[in-house]
Scaffold this motif. Sequence first.
Motif, short mmCIF file in Angstrom:
data_model
loop_
_atom_site.label_atom_id
_atom_site.label_comp_id
_atom_site.label_asym_id
_atom_site.label_seq_id
_atom_site.Cartn_x
_atom_site.Cartn_y
_atom_site.Cartn_z
N VAL A 257 0.84 -1.20 0.00
CA VAL A 257 0.00 0.00 0.00
C VAL A 257 0.87 1.25 0.00
N SER A 258 1.90 1.24 0.85
CA SER A 258 2.80 2.39 0.90
C SER A 258 3.45 2.61 -0.46
N TYR A 259 3.83 1.52 -1.11
CA TYR A 259 4.45 1.61 -2.43
C TYR A 259 3.46 2.16 -3.45
N ASP A 260 2.22 1.66 -3.40
CA ASP A 260 1.20 2.11 -4.36
C ASP A 260 0.89 3.59 -4.19
N ASP A 264 5.01 7.58 -9.24
CA ASP A 264 5.82 6.71 -10.08
C ASP A 264 7.31 7.01 -9.86
N GLY A 265 7.64 8.29 -9.76
CA GLY A 265 9.04 8.66 -9.55
C GLY A 265 9.56 8.17 -8.21
N GLU A 266 8.73 8.27 -7.16
CA GLU A 266 9.14 7.81 -5.84
C GLU A 266 9.32 6.30 -5.83
N GLN A 267 8.44 5.58 -6.51
CA GLN A 267 8.59 4.12 -6.59
C GLN A 267 9.91 3.76 -7.27
N THR A 268 10.17 4.42 -8.39
CA THR A 268 11.40 4.12 -9.13
C THR A 268 12.63 4.42 -8.29
N LEU A 269 12.58 5.54 -7.57
CA LEU A 269 13.73 5.91 -6.75
C LEU A 269 13.91 4.92 -5.60
N TRP A 270 12.82 4.52 -4.98
CA TRP A 270 12.86 3.51 -3.92
C TRP A 270 13.56 2.25 -4.43
N ASN A 271 13.14 1.77 -5.60
CA ASN A 271 13.74 0.57 -6.16
C ASN A 271 15.25 0.73 -6.34
N ASP A 301 13.16 16.39 -4.53
CA ASP A 301 11.74 16.29 -4.16
C ASP A 301 11.34 14.84 -3.93
N LEU A 302 11.85 13.93 -4.75
CA LEU A 302 11.50 12.52 -4.57
C LEU A 302 12.07 11.97 -3.27
N VAL A 303 13.30 12.35 -2.95
CA VAL A 303 13.89 11.92 -1.68
C VAL A 303 13.07 12.47 -0.51
N SER A 304 12.71 13.75 -0.59
CA SER A 304 11.90 14.35 0.48
C SER A 304 10.58 13.62 0.63
N GLY A 305 9.97 13.24 -0.50
CA GLY A 305 8.72 12.52 -0.44
C GLY A 305 8.87 11.16 0.24
N LEU A 306 9.94 10.45 -0.06
CA LEU A 306 10.16 9.14 0.56
C LEU A 306 10.50 9.27 2.04
N VAL A 307 11.18 10.36 2.42
CA VAL A 307 11.43 10.60 3.84
C VAL A 307 10.11 10.89 4.54
N ASP A 308 9.28 11.73 3.95
CA ASP A 308 7.98 12.05 4.55
C ASP A 308 7.11 10.81 4.72
N LYS A 309 7.26 9.86 3.82
CA LYS A 309 6.44 8.65 3.87
C LYS A 309 7.08 7.54 4.71
N LEU A 328 17.74 2.83 3.74
CA LEU A 328 16.51 2.05 3.80
C LEU A 328 16.65 0.99 4.88
N LEU A 329 15.60 0.82 5.68
CA LEU A 329 15.57 -0.33 6.58
C LEU A 329 15.64 -1.60 5.75
N ASN A 330 16.20 -2.65 6.32
CA ASN A 330 16.44 -3.89 5.56
C ASN A 330 15.17 -4.41 4.89
N THR A 331 14.06 -4.36 5.61
CA THR A 331 12.80 -4.86 5.05
C THR A 331 12.43 -4.08 3.80
N LEU A 332 12.57 -2.76 3.87
CA LEU A 332 12.22 -1.92 2.72
C LEU A 332 13.26 -2.01 1.62
N ARG A 333 14.51 -2.28 2.00
CA ARG A 333 15.55 -2.48 0.98
C ARG A 333 15.26 -3.76 0.20
N ASP A 334 14.92 -4.85 0.93
CA ASP A 334 14.60 -6.11 0.25
C ASP A 334 13.43 -5.94 -0.70
N TYR A 335 12.42 -5.19 -0.25
CA TYR A 335 11.24 -4.96 -1.09
C TYR A 335 11.64 -4.21 -2.36
#
Length: 776
Positions: A257-260, A264-271, A301-309, A328-335
């Motif tokens: 849900v957090s990913y959804d 799109d840019g935040e998802q790509t950056l997370w990956n 802006d994308l980094v700030s968004g991922l920090v906020d989330k 990234l926490l390990n769980t979120l890094r694995d994801y």
Amino acid sequence: MTTPGTLPLDIATWVGRDAELAQACSRLRHGRLLTLIGTGGVGKTRLALRVAHLLQSSHPGGAWMVDLGVLQPQGVTPERIYAHLALTLGIRQLGPAGLDVLLDHLHNRRILLVLDNCEQLVPAVRECVNALVRTAPHVRILATSRQALSIDGEQTLVVPPMPPHEAVDLFNACALAAGASPAVIDDQRAVTDLCRQLDGLPLAIRLAASRVRTLSVQQLTQRLADHRFRLLADPSAACADNENPPRHSTLRQVVDVSYDLCTDGEQTLWNRVSTFAGFCDLSAIEAICTGDGVATAEVLDLVSGLVDKSVLSVDATAGLNHPPRYYLLNTLRDYGRHKLATSGQTQRVRDRHRDYYRALTSRAATTWLGPTEPEAMATVHRELPDILAAIDESIACQDLPAAREICRDLVRTRAPFFFGWLDLATQQLRRVIDASKTIPTPHRDDAADLAATMSLAAWVDATQGRHTNAAELVGAAYELHQQWELAVTPAVLYGHGSSVALNTGGQDAISLLAAAREALADSPGDRQMASLMWAMASAFADAPATAVRNTEEYLRQSEAAHAPWTISWALWTAALAALANDDHARAEELAARGLSLQRDLDDQWGQTWSIELSAWIIAAQLGGGDSVSTEARRAGWLLGASRARQQKLGVNLPGLRPLARRNTQARAAIAGVLGETGLAEAVDAGVRRHANAVRIALKESTSRRPAAIGSLRLTDRQREVAAMITQGMTSAEIGTHLRITARTVDVHVRDILQRLGLRGRAAIATWWTTQGDQQP
């Protein structure tokens, strides 16, 4: 009272867990090994950190957080974990950093080790922890894992999900901290239902709470329900390994849900950020994670968004004068890694990661010469986890030229010598050389590249007294040149000349290194290192006039470059040459200047050899007079202090024959005054009390009063910086006053904070006001 350690600041919202906290503290007080067990996202790391902070004061040796999640699980051995522990504990070890080195460091130290994220490395961690528990009686270990380590004496504490009332309290606190309006959480029944759906997992609760600024609690609940039905309809969504999302289905839902809810840019950056092994700053993210839908201008802006989330976390230990670093926490890094693999972009991003850290080490290796060389080495030290990951990736992809280049540049930066992880660098050189031998050499350039790598590895082995290894590597490098009919390169001349200089001190080393030095005229840093070994070889050879001329020339070059670490070694070689020329006053002056500079830089490697050199100079002047016995005892004491430090650093003095000869001459001169028994007593006293060696060598007074915690951990330069911080001066102002750069001041500030276990400049000011200015 302060204690050393590496615990990050515990600034996140803390709610509940009173029972688990009390149990964990009690079990660790009465036992030596506790493993916190639980599913991903249940809060094992947060609980371990909280426990460590509570128990820190009862461990004078400090509480140390060791993240094992930065290690690649493939092929990790206990030896690699020992090296990782040595790095975290700040053990400066030029030889192999194995179990014996750890045990020597931990002997009589009351330390709490927090080993985080053990689950992917359980067999190697089990062997390592078992050895520490059995042989380091004052060490307590708190581990986090998804399974027990299965070691005799291990206590386990299952970390359960939070009970409903604590889960609700945590959600409310995190939602308000994220900037949500209190009205959003007025419906506490809805919050309770949501937390129940989140199974009381703290990470899931934090992620969900970060979204209530834009979604209602009811909307979040509905989205989670939609994902639950999606998972039930897709059994293939079960997780199997580290490349896949979190195993716990509820955590998987909330991360989905957090990913959804990310753009799109935040998802790509997370990956893409999941590719980093450790912390990363904005410039690294911009270099590696942009392109194919992510513009450089968008990254902030994308980094700030991922920090906020609550996806990206910020390193709370970064100073005000340093750019923030993210992880990234390990769980979120694995994801993120799973999503990156699904997108088919894993290799592209890993290639960019490898190229970025290849360029970083290359830049540091070629541009360090100058006033900022301490900062250049500090940068390499800070980025080491990702540099090692880049080497791993290069070897895995059979890009051996890239792997060899990164390994060479890592050594060329000199950071392994300064920070004391030379053996780790040696291991990487051996790995890439062995891997290169398993495939045919395809062309002349590749042969020359491999020979250069062998030659640099020979030099490193020679500095550690392993001359058989060094000779074999030099021989193999020459064989490659003969096989491919190559002209001898500066790298081979350097490796050969350095090996001869450190093995025999023969005059042929001077000509070899002079040739290398001449051929490296267009590479200032490499020329400077060749000049160092050329000057050193000159001082070793039995030609005093040549030694003085060459070492004074090298000193002039170093001073012109304004490179402090380089200058300190130029002073050392010039002092050795002056000693060989029987100019004792000049030798004493140069050695004192070099040792003072090495103390300012906290160069343990350099200090060790300057203390040794000071003993040689004193011994050479022993004659008649009332003070001859006193000076003989001082020289013997310094030899003992140097020996103790050499043993700590893993130095093999007998293998460094020119230095060993000087040591033997000094011992004979001292024994001529004190006798063998008196020499042995003086040396033994130096071994036992070597912490005061720099002051003894510089003829400074030493206080007999007990010093406050941390007082002996600060150099004189760091004490100056601490005093000026107390006066409210900025780094730029301190730098102007001390004639150093502001970045160098920041390096000192970081070291002060780590050494004293403090957080922030205000804490330094408080420490100085209450304790620091009272120290001798």
